[in-house]
Design an enzyme around this catalytic site. Structure first.
Site, PDB file in Angstrom:
ATOM      1  CE  LYS A   1      -3.864  -1.706   2.183  1.00 52.44           C
ATOM      2  NZ  LYS A   1      -4.659  -2.481   3.418  1.00 52.44           N
TER       3      LYS A   1
ATOM      4  CG  HIS B   1      -0.832   7.359   3.846  1.00 54.85           C
ATOM      5  ND1 HIS B   1      -0.787   7.566   5.079  1.00 54.85           N
ATOM      6  CD2 HIS B   1      -1.433   6.339   3.630  1.00 54.85           C
ATOM      7  CE1 HIS B   1      -1.671   6.760   5.662  1.00 54.85           C
ATOM      8  NE2 HIS B   1      -1.519   5.778   5.157  1.00 54.85           N
TER       9      HIS B   1
ATOM     10  CG  HIS C   1       2.701   5.390   6.475  1.00 56.32           C
ATOM     11  ND1 HIS C   1       1.530   5.219   5.595  1.00 56.32           N
ATOM     12  CD2 HIS C   1       1.575   4.781   7.630  1.00 56.32           C
ATOM     13  CE1 HIS C   1       0.912   3.531   5.534  1.00 56.32           C
ATOM     14  NE2 HIS C   1       0.809   4.310   7.242  1.00 56.32           N
TER      15      HIS C   1
HETATM   16  N1  ARG Z   1       0.127  -0.736   9.911  1.00 59.67           N
HETATM   17  C1  ARG Z   1      -0.732   0.383  10.485  1.00 59.67           C
HETATM   18  C2  ARG Z   1      -1.580   1.639   9.622  1.00 59.67           C
HETATM   19  O1  ARG Z   1      -0.724   1.998   8.697  1.00 59.67           O
HETATM   20  C3  ARG Z   1      -0.344   0.688  11.998  1.00 59.67           C
HETATM   21  C4  ARG Z   1       0.863   0.911  12.668  1.00 59.67           C
HETATM   22  C5  ARG Z   1       0.805   1.616  14.155  1.00 59.67           C
HETATM   23  N2  ARG Z   1       1.356   0.143  15.415  1.00 59.67           N
HETATM   24  C6  ARG Z   1       1.293  -0.439  15.538  1.00 59.67           C
HETATM   25  N3  ARG Z   1       1.449  -0.852  16.275  1.00 59.67           N
HETATM   26  N4  ARG Z   1      -0.513  -0.414  15.585  1.00 59.67           N
HETATM   27  O2  ARG Z   1      -2.249   2.061   9.815  1.00 59.67           O
END
Ligand code: ARG
Length: 566
Positions: free
Chosen positions: A124, A127, A130
């Site tokens: 993905k 963006h 992030h």
């Molecule tokens: N991958 C998730 C996202 O893009 C964020 C992860 C954040 N960290 C966690 N331990 N949940 O929304």
């Protein structure tokens, strides 16, 4: 020795109280009221007198040390005024002898802080959300590091879940190797979106996708090698962004890392008697805490996002023995974190309530058409934004300073620094209105302004042919208001860094940098540096050197480079 400690010792002696108690009660008053103030009502129980009477009494007991210019009693307060020369000397000496390390402390020694940040999802787009997580997390990493904590930066990659079954199915039906290699994440995203469109007409596709997920879970070689390939393709792209930002992580253990660890954790939740069935799924009921249930297992037995987070937190606690674990994500995940933090607490892990901290941030408002261009549909890719920042900066340099050496590199440092600075100029939770004109304005409260002030200080030192650290300075020669203000701003930086850590707010540092730069530019306007002579010139150059050192260090803590020429 800092003045606050010195003053608390003097006062402690006069009042016959522990120095620590006095230290904690000392306040910083408004400028004209001195540098520190002691509120005497804190001692009224012990002295059995009205605060003004206590203030009068204590002031009479104090023998004025040389570093104090005077003390004043105002109502129930004793105000302390530090001698200007002593203040100049204390701040500047520290910076000149310790360099950028003058902002460091040892408060975190022996303690570990984990920061979970960036954490994009495989296949993905990377963006803007992030990007915010990445730059805020990286700054907190550096800030806590400066306070002596042992740091663990974790990129919790979204590399497992139902989407991979769908992606394998879509790739095998409509994809080809060459396009994925050439186009990368955008092609994977296209296939993923296509799967959803096709699955609407043909629901059997969903069964096929589930089949692939089961294959992945069972270690099927073909399914896993496709998955691994999607991960590699995505990481290659993420890495380009991290390289531009100059950011690395200590661990890339993503969600898949916890696959073999989750069954034990699910068992443990069950054994604690808090797992219940709901609609065929397994959940922890959180009604008592006014939250919806936390999902642990899907109806088909599959694990979920919270299951992985609970498992990861336990793993990190056992492996790193953190004193804090911070999670930097957009505010829309607030409930998710509140839910699973609570599940850990209900499992009997009391530390979850105090040591796990969600650090939410607001959205980026991309503004009206044309402010941020998009390559694929509605998603703004961070790589494109950073590249555009560099291009735009290059154009500005081309116009303002075409003869600059190393233009490419400087445009990169300034353009990317501008985006980072803007991201952290306000409290995290505030939404950002992205606007190129604001971000790249060299005269506004921006990254380029701070970097430019730093480069200006460097240029002064070059012209004065200062190469080493200035020494043997007559501090009594600085007494004008703008020099004083600059020294005060430099002296306040270490405390601001502690405040930024305590509140998880890098903006406290960006604001202080603006304060330092504005004071520096006033100082420079009011005082001739290169045109002055002898001891006066020496002292002013020392001030320029100190400002340069502080700005560079502050920028570093935000994750921004400090070019010496611009
Ligand atoms: N991958 C998730 C996202 O893009 C964020 C992860 C954040 N960290 C966690 N331990 N949940 O929304």
């Amino acid at each position: 020795m800092d003045f606050k400690t010195l003053i608390s010792e003097v006062l402690a002696k006069a009042a016959d109280r522990p120095a620590e108690e006095i230290y904690n009660a000392l306040e910083v008053p408004k400028a004209a009221m001195g540098d520190y103030a002691f509120p005497c009502f804190k001692l009224s129980k012990i002295f059995r007198k009205a605060p003004p009477a206590i203030a009068e009494y204590l002031a009479g007991e104090i023998v004025l040390p040389e570093y104090l210019e005077k003390i004043e009693v105002v109502g129930g307060y004793i105000n302390f005024f530090i001698d200007k020369t002593a203040l100049n000397k204390s701040v500047l000496d520290k910076i000149l002898t310790e360099g950028g390390d003058y902002i460091k402390s040892k408060e975190g020694e022996g303690k570990t802080v984990c920061i979970d940040y960036s954490s994009p999802n495989i296949a993905k787009p990377f963006h803007i959300g992030h990007l915010r997580s990445t730059v805020i997390g990286n700054s907190l990493y550096r800030i806590y590091g400066a306070l002596g904590y042992n740091m663990m930066g974790i990129n919790h990659l979204g590399d497992w879940g139902t989407q991979f079954g769908k992606l394998i199915s879509a790739y095998k039906r409509w994809g080809n190797k060459e396009d994925v290699e050439r186009i990368g994440i955008s092609e994977l995203t296209r296939l993923y979106v296509l799967f959803h469109t096709k699955a609407e007409e043909n629901p059997e596709l969903n069964d096929e996708a589930r089949g692939y997920l089961v294959k992945m879970q069972n270690g099927d070689e073909e399914a896993l090698s496709l998955w691994k390939w999607f991960v590699d393709i995505s990481m290659r792209e993420f890495q380009r962004v991290y390289d531009m930002l100059d950011i690395t992580f200590d661990s890339y253990a993503g969600e898949s890392f916890y696959n073999d660890k989750m069954p034990y954790v699910v068992e443990e939740i069950k054994s604690k008697g808090i797992l219940e069935e709901s609609d065929g799924a397994q959940v922890v009921n959180l009604e008592k805490y006014k939250m919806p249930p936390c999902l642990i297992l899907r109806r088909d037995g599959g694990t979920l996002y919270p299951t992985r987070d609970i498992t990861a937190a336990l793993y990190r606690k056992n492996t790193y023995n953190f004193s804090k674990c911070l999670y930097v994500t957009a505010v829309d995940q607030k409930l998710h974190f509140a839910q699973w933090f609570k599940v850990l607490e209900l499992m009997g892990y009391d530390w979850a309530a105090t040591e796990l901290v969600h650090i939410p941030f607001g959205l980026v408002n991309l503004g009206t058409e044309g402010k941020l261009s998009t390559r694929t549909g509605h998603v703004v890719l961070m790589e494109d934004v950073l590249k555009e920042a560099v291009e735009k900066t290059k154009a500005i340099i081309e116009e303002k300073n075409p003869d600059l050496e190393d233009k490419e590199e400087i445009a990169k440092e300034v353009g990317i620094g501008a985006v980072i600075f803007d991201d952290m100029f306000n409290g995290r939770i505030k939404n950002i209105a992205f606007d190129w004109n604001k971000i790249l304005n060299f005269e506004g409260e921006t990254g380029p302004y701070v970097q430019y002030t730093h480069a200006r200080a460097c240029s002064l030192l070059r012209k004065a042919e200062i190469t080493g650290v200035p020494s043997e300075i007559d501090y009594s020669l600085i007494s004008d208001e703008s020099s004083q203000a600059l020294i005060k701003a430099l002296g306040d930086l270490p405390q601001k860094i502690k405040d930024a850590a305590e509140k998880y707010e890098p903006y406290i540092i960006s604001r202080q940098l603006i304060e330092i730069c504005q004071s520096f530019n006033r100082f420079y306007r009011d005082n001739s540096v290169l045109g002055s002579e002898g001891e006066t010139k020496k002292v002013r150059l020392a001030l320029v050197y100190a400002a340069k050192t502080a700005i560079k260090e502050g920028l570093y803590l935000l994750g921004i480079k400090a070019p010496e020429r611009m």
